[in-house]
Design an enzyme around this catalytic site. Structure first.
Site, PDB file in Angstrom:
ATOM      1  N   ASN A   1       1.002  -1.203  -0.005  1.00 24.72           N
ATOM      2  CA  ASN A   1      -0.062  -0.028  -0.096  1.00 24.72           C
ATOM      3  C   ASN A   1       0.778   1.172  -0.123  1.00 24.72           C
ATOM      4  OD1 ASN A   1      -1.557   2.314   1.026  1.00 24.72           O
ATOM      5  ND2 ASN A   1      -2.927   0.891   1.820  1.00 24.72           N
TER       6      ASN A   1
ATOM      7  N   ARG B   1      -0.687   4.332  13.628  1.00 24.24           N
ATOM      8  CA  ARG B   1       0.425   3.938  12.898  1.00 24.24           C
ATOM      9  C   ARG B   1       1.798   4.486  14.053  1.00 24.24           C
ATOM     10  NH1 ARG B   1      -1.447   4.334   8.523  1.00 24.24           N
ATOM     11  NH2 ARG B   1      -1.989   2.073   8.511  1.00 24.24           N
TER      12      ARG B   1
ATOM     13  N   ASP C   1      -0.403  -4.421  10.138  1.00 22.17           N
ATOM     14  CA  ASP C   1      -1.842  -4.596   9.692  1.00 22.17           C
ATOM     15  C   ASP C   1      -2.814  -3.907  10.363  1.00 22.17           C
ATOM     16  OD1 ASP C   1      -3.416  -6.356   7.823  1.00 22.17           O
ATOM     17  OD2 ASP C   1      -4.370  -6.954   9.827  1.00 22.17           O
ATOM     18  N   SER C   2      -3.671  -3.133   9.728  1.00 19.82           N
ATOM     19  CA  SER C   2      -4.408  -1.985  10.486  1.00 19.82           C
ATOM     20  C   SER C   2      -5.669  -2.069   9.858  1.00 19.82           C
ATOM     21  CB  SER C   2      -3.528  -0.803  10.043  1.00 19.82           C
ATOM     22  OG  SER C   2      -2.999  -0.587   8.918  1.00 19.82           O
TER      23      SER C   2
ATOM     24  N   ASP D   1      -9.583   7.710   6.073  1.00 22.84           N
ATOM     25  CA  ASP D   1      -9.229   9.054   6.819  1.00 22.84           C
ATOM     26  C   ASP D   1     -10.532  10.236   6.247  1.00 22.84           C
ATOM     27  OD1 ASP D   1      -5.693   8.872   6.078  1.00 22.84           O
ATOM     28  OD2 ASP D   1      -6.900   8.536   8.012  1.00 22.84           O
TER      29      ASP D   1
ATOM     30  N   LYS E   1       0.454   4.404  -0.005  1.00 26.09           N
ATOM     31  CA  LYS E   1       0.230   5.375   1.025  1.00 26.09           C
ATOM     32  C   LYS E   1       0.613   5.028   2.334  1.00 26.09           C
ATOM     33  CE  LYS E   1      -2.593   8.428  -1.484  1.00 26.09           C
ATOM     34  NZ  LYS E   1      -3.094   9.593  -1.683  1.00 26.09           N
ATOM     35  N   LYS E   2       0.578   3.737   2.606  1.00 24.64           N
ATOM     36  CA  LYS E   2       0.805   3.450   4.021  1.00 24.64           C
ATOM     37  C   LYS E   2       2.170   3.441   4.100  1.00 24.64           C
ATOM     38  CE  LYS E   2      -0.995  -0.632   5.808  1.00 24.64           C
ATOM     39  NZ  LYS E   2      -1.076  -1.979   6.045  1.00 24.64           N
TER      40      LYS E   2
HETATM   41  O1  LIG Z   1      -4.208   5.435   8.677  1.00 27.64           O
HETATM   42  C1  LIG Z   1      -5.213   5.028   8.141  1.00 27.64           C
HETATM   43  N1  LIG Z   1      -6.133   5.926   7.364  1.00 27.64           N
HETATM   44  C2  LIG Z   1      -7.256   5.327   6.797  1.00 27.64           C
HETATM   45  N2  LIG Z   1      -7.789   4.094   6.774  1.00 27.64           N
HETATM   46  C3  LIG Z   1      -6.623   3.196   7.016  1.00 27.64           C
HETATM   47  C4  LIG Z   1      -5.389   3.681   7.824  1.00 27.64           C
HETATM   48  N3  LIG Z   1      -4.635   2.666   8.078  1.00 27.64           N
HETATM   49  C5  LIG Z   1      -5.526   1.304   7.612  1.00 27.64           C
HETATM   50  N4  LIG Z   1      -6.666   1.904   7.167  1.00 27.64           N
HETATM   51  C6  LIG Z   1      -7.537   1.038   6.562  1.00 27.64           C
HETATM   52  C7  LIG Z   1      -7.195   1.009   4.978  1.00 27.64           C
HETATM   53  C8  LIG Z   1      -7.104  -0.246   4.458  1.00 27.64           C
HETATM   54  O2  LIG Z   1      -8.564  -0.468   4.229  1.00 27.64           O
HETATM   55  C9  LIG Z   1      -6.958  -1.112   5.722  1.00 27.64           C
HETATM   56  C10 LIG Z   1      -5.842  -1.650   5.905  1.00 27.64           C
HETATM   57  O3  LIG Z   1      -5.718  -2.791   5.504  1.00 27.64           O
HETATM   58  P1  LIG Z   1      -3.994  -3.510   5.547  1.00 27.64           P
HETATM   59  O4  LIG Z   1      -4.288  -4.934   4.939  1.00 27.64           O
HETATM   60  O5  LIG Z   1      -3.503  -3.174   6.661  1.00 27.64           O
HETATM   61  O6  LIG Z   1      -3.317  -2.920   4.296  1.00 27.64           O
HETATM   62  P2  LIG Z   1      -3.281  -2.980   2.887  1.00 27.64           P
HETATM   63  O7  LIG Z   1      -4.069  -4.256   2.432  1.00 27.64           O
HETATM   64  O8  LIG Z   1      -3.932  -1.576   2.164  1.00 27.64           O
HETATM   65  O9  LIG Z   1      -1.854  -3.112   2.267  1.00 27.64           O
HETATM   66  P3  LIG Z   1      -0.697  -4.195   2.871  1.00 27.64           P
HETATM   67  O10 LIG Z   1      -1.552  -5.321   3.713  1.00 27.64           O
HETATM   68  O11 LIG Z   1      -0.059  -4.657   1.763  1.00 27.64           O
HETATM   69  O12 LIG Z   1       0.187  -3.283   4.143  1.00 27.64           O
HETATM   70  O13 LIG Z   1      -7.501  -0.205   6.765  1.00 27.64           O
HETATM   71 MG   LIG Z   2      -3.560  -6.081   3.344  1.00 31.41          MG
END
Ligand SMILES: O=c1nc[nH]c2c1ncn2[C@H]1C[C@H](O)[C@@H](COP(=O)(O)OP(=O)(O)OP(=O)(O)O)O1
Ligand SMILES: [Mg+2]
Length: 201
Positions: A12, A185, A71-72, A159, A14-15
């Site tokens: 991700n 985070r 994981d968030s 957000d 942005k993350k």
């Molecule tokens: O600061 C944040 N501000 C807004 N939304 C957020 C935030 N932090 C997590 N979120 C939401 C976005 C996504 O819908 C889910 C993360 O899911 P998550 O599996 O951890 O990340 P991801 O699949 O986008 O990328 P990856 O797993 O490769 O790290 O929670």
């Molecule tokens: Mg993910």
């Protein structure tokens, strides 16, 4: 802590930008898992911690480097904690922020301000290598409430719908440097770094 090269276990963008900004003070060399593999491991865990471990273990295996994963997600009280670990695909397709936010607004239709309490959860896992039996785990929580309409252009995911009471705005209205001081985070990263200072990464 010694200067190190670590791989960030996320796809991700942005993350990743937030993770890199949060880790910048350490002056580590930060690599991205996408340099080693385009494959994202299936997040089969029932908890944020289990999924962070799955991602960190995969990244450490494909890179041969120490790995940090996040994981968030968002937990809404009246939805019993949903979308939770399913936050990324709440609206159907993975990572479709518009669909996720639309579904969240539908699920909270008619709910009063006092029924829209929510929190972001961030679980971070740091592994020295893929077989590391002693991972470092850190959690960060950020409470707020869900707005009735999106506002703000910063950040990502939920957000635009996440109202931050002590800031008087949505997390998408926060300057990224402010979000990186107070978010789930940011809190998880501070906890992770405090633990890593006591151990030898
Ligand atoms: O600061 C944040 N501000 C807004 N939304 C957020 C935030 N932090 C997590 N979120 C939401 C976005 C996504 O819908 C889910 C993360 O899911 P998550 O599996 O951890 O990340 P991801 O699949 O986008 O990328 P990856 O797993 O490769 O790290 O929670
Ligand atoms: Mg993910």
């Amino acid at each position: 802590m010694r200067t190190r090269t670590v791989v960030l276990a996320s796809h991700n963008a942005k993350k990743l930008a937030e993770m890199q900004a949060l880790l910048a003070p350490l002056e580590w060399q930060v690599r991205l898992v996408s340099e080693f593999s385009r494959e994202a491991p299936e997040e089969t865990g029932a908890t944020f911690v289990e999924n962070a471990l799955i991602k960190a273990r995969h990244a450490a295996a494909v890179s041969g480097l120490p790995a940090i994963a996040d994981d968030s997600g968002l937990e809404v009280v009246v939805l019993g904690g949903a979308p939770g670990v399913h936050s990324a695909r709440y609206g159907g397709a993975h990572g479709d922020d518009d669909a996720n936010n639309r579904k969240l607004l539908q699920a909270l239709e008619g709910r009063s301000e006092h029924e829209r309490g929510a929190r972001f959860v961030c679980a971070m896992a740091c592994l020295r290598h893929a077989g590391d039996p002693v991972p470092v785990i850190a959690l960060g929580l950020w409470s707020g409430r869900i707005l009735e309409a999106p506002c703000g252009n910063h950040g990502f995911g939920y957000d635009p719908l996440f109202w931050v009471p002590d800031q008087g705005c949505s997390s998408a209205e926060l300057d990224p440097s402010v979000k990186n001081r107070i978010s789930h985070r940011a809190r998880a990263t501070q906890s992770l770094l405090a633990q890593l200072r006591e151990t030898e990464l």
